[in-house]
Design a protein around this motif. Structure first.
Motif, PDB file in Angstrom:
ATOM      1  N   VAL A 127     -24.555  53.932 -39.499  1.00 23.23           N
ATOM      2  CA  VAL A 127     -23.962  54.043 -40.838  1.00 23.23           C
ATOM      3  C   VAL A 127     -25.012  54.597 -41.795  1.00 23.23           C
ATOM      4  N   ARG A 171     -15.101  51.812 -47.125  1.00 22.25           N
ATOM      5  CA  ARG A 171     -15.360  51.446 -45.717  1.00 22.25           C
ATOM      6  C   ARG A 171     -14.503  50.241 -45.322  1.00 22.25           C
ATOM      7  N   CYS A 219     -10.218  50.198 -38.917  1.00 22.86           N
ATOM      8  CA  CYS A 219     -10.926  50.309 -37.644  1.00 22.86           C
ATOM      9  C   CYS A 219     -12.099  49.337 -37.661  1.00 22.86           C
ATOM     10  N   ASP A 220     -12.696  49.113 -36.486  1.00 23.11           N
ATOM     11  CA  ASP A 220     -13.814  48.158 -36.431  1.00 23.11           C
ATOM     12  C   ASP A 220     -15.180  48.848 -36.428  1.00 23.11           C
ATOM     13  N   PHE A 221     -15.216  50.153 -36.550  1.00 19.90           N
ATOM     14  CA  PHE A 221     -16.449  50.951 -36.622  1.00 19.90           C
ATOM     15  C   PHE A 221     -17.189  51.044 -35.292  1.00 19.90           C
ATOM     16  N   ILE A 222     -16.786  50.261 -34.271  1.00 23.85           N
ATOM     17  CA  ILE A 222     -17.534  50.273 -33.008  1.00 23.85           C
ATOM     18  C   ILE A 222     -16.667  50.820 -31.875  1.00 23.85           C
ATOM     19  N   THR A 223     -15.516  50.199 -31.663  1.00 26.21           N
ATOM     20  CA  THR A 223     -14.689  50.645 -30.527  1.00 26.21           C
ATOM     21  C   THR A 223     -13.603  51.626 -30.974  1.00 26.21           C
ATOM     22  N   GLN A 224     -13.335  51.675 -32.293  1.00 31.40           N
ATOM     23  CA  GLN A 224     -12.267  52.568 -32.763  1.00 31.40           C
ATOM     24  C   GLN A 224     -12.851  53.676 -33.634  1.00 31.40           C
ATOM     25  N   ARG A 265     -13.487  56.198 -36.753  1.00 34.13           N
ATOM     26  CA  ARG A 265     -13.446  56.000 -38.209  1.00 34.13           C
ATOM     27  C   ARG A 265     -12.120  56.537 -38.771  1.00 34.13           C
TER      28      ARG A 265
END
Ligand code: SF4
Length: 364
Positions: free
Chosen positions: A1, A285, A290-295, A297
């Protein structure tokens, strides 16, 4: 980020949150096919050289570094304005001098791990002994005393960002010194070709010169008969010459300088605004689905500001205005995901940082 707050980032977020998402949250940028230098950057380099004591020839050479290109008419504009600038203000700068560029990175903004960063290339000293932030700018606005341009400059994010941070790292900047050059309103025009006697050359449809019955050359076109005046588009050299003469004839139209005291209240307001923009970034944000890790942006969380003043100068309009979804693992043709804030890395990349700011005004 990307949690680095720069002046470019703040301007971009205020311009269009969606544009900010692509540029500062994803790092999506146009792939360069040969670095095209914008006029504003070239002028800033020339001014930097001038304020460091270099001659006209040296400043002109410094304005267009090797490996980058500038359109021929932009080159003509640059050489004409620079020559007129040197004529107007003298062969060497008498007012003061620029200090070497200073980079700052302050982890002072205690909000969600944001830090403030930038490169200040306008720290200078005037001969009278004051430390100043020198801002050499180009603009399309009027430079008259009562122009709103001067009022808007007082709220320029980059200037305020630099003054606040310059003070943090020990520079006692109390004044701003604006050195502004107006971009020319005149454009290359059509010029009539003249013969050795200074007369216009009128040709018929077959390209043959037309004379009157008394053998004198005809001096006017005639559409009905297919007669036209031979002409050509003004060459870069001709345009350079005309612009130089115009700038020398009315220098106050093209060049203006002003020294303005820094007002502490304005700096405090700016710091509040900067913090608000960091919080706004965080808000958008959090708005992402989304979860920023698996999904991936979610650009839809970042509102579009659709307007000709923003979209016309935006790198992303080719897909944004078509409402096309983007897979950042396979960016659209001509785009790539790159490291954030290239202007903090090296000088050449900084030229790619300009977006809409450069369309109207540019600073050193
Ligand atoms: S095209 Fe317009 S709405 Fe879309 S990102 Fe660019 S400035 Fe924003």
């Amino acid at each position: 980020v990307n949690n680095v707050i720069t002046a470019s980032r703040m301007n971009c977020l205020l311009r269009c949150a969606r544009q900010h998402f692509w540029q500062f949250e994803i790092g999506l940028r146009r792939e360069e096919t040969g670095l095209a230098l914008r006029f504003g950057s070239a002028w800033a380099r020339a001014m930097d050289a001038r304020w460091r004591g270099q001659s006209y020839d040296e400043a002109l050479a410094a304005s267009i570094p090797e490996g980058v290109e500038l359109d021929m008419y932009a080159c003509a504009t640059l050489s004409a304005l620079l020559a007129a600038y040197y004529d107007y203000y003298g062969k060497r700068e008498k007012i003061g001098k620029l200090h070497p560029e200073v980079q700052f990175s302050n982890p002072r903004m205690i909000y969600a791990d944001f830090t403030v960063e930038g490169k200040i290339d306008g720290l200078g000293s005037l001969k009278i002994g004051t430390s100043v932030l020198l801002e050499a700018k180009t603009t399309s606005d009027s430079l008259k005393q009562d122009s709103d341009y001067w009022l808007r400059l007082r709220f320029n994010m980059q200037i305020l960002h630099y003054v606040v941070e310059a003070r943090v790292i020990g520079w006692d900047v109390r004044d701003l010194y604006y050195d502004v050059t107006k971009k020319p309103g005149i454009k290359p025009k059509t010029i009539n070709d003249l013969d050795g006697d200074g007369l216009k050359i009128v040709l018929d449809a077959k390209g043959k010169r037309v004379f009157k019955k008394n053998k004198e050359p005809l001096q006017g076109g005639d559409k009905a008969k297919g007669y036209y005046i031979k002409s050509h588009r003004e060459t870069p050299d001709e345009f350079c010459d005309r612009l130089y003469k115009d700038a020398c004839a009315r220098p106050e139209h093209y060049f203006a300088r002003r020294e303005v005291p820094v007002i502490d209240d304005e700096l405090q307001s700016f710091e509040r605004q900067r913090l608000a923009l960091a919080k706004l970034t965080e808000h958008f944000r959090n708005n992402e689905d989304c979860d920023f890790i698996t999904q991936p942006r979610d650009p839809e969380a970042w509102p579009r500001h659709v307007s000709k003043d923003t979209c016309n100068f935006c790198s992303y309009k080719s897909f944004c205005l078509q409402n096309i979804s983007i897979d950042i693992n396979q960016p659209p043709a001509g785009f790539a995901v790159r490291p954030f804030n290239p202007e903090l890395q090296n000088e050449d990349d900084a030229t790619t940082e300009e977006t809409i700011d450069d369309a109207t005004e540019t600073s050193i």
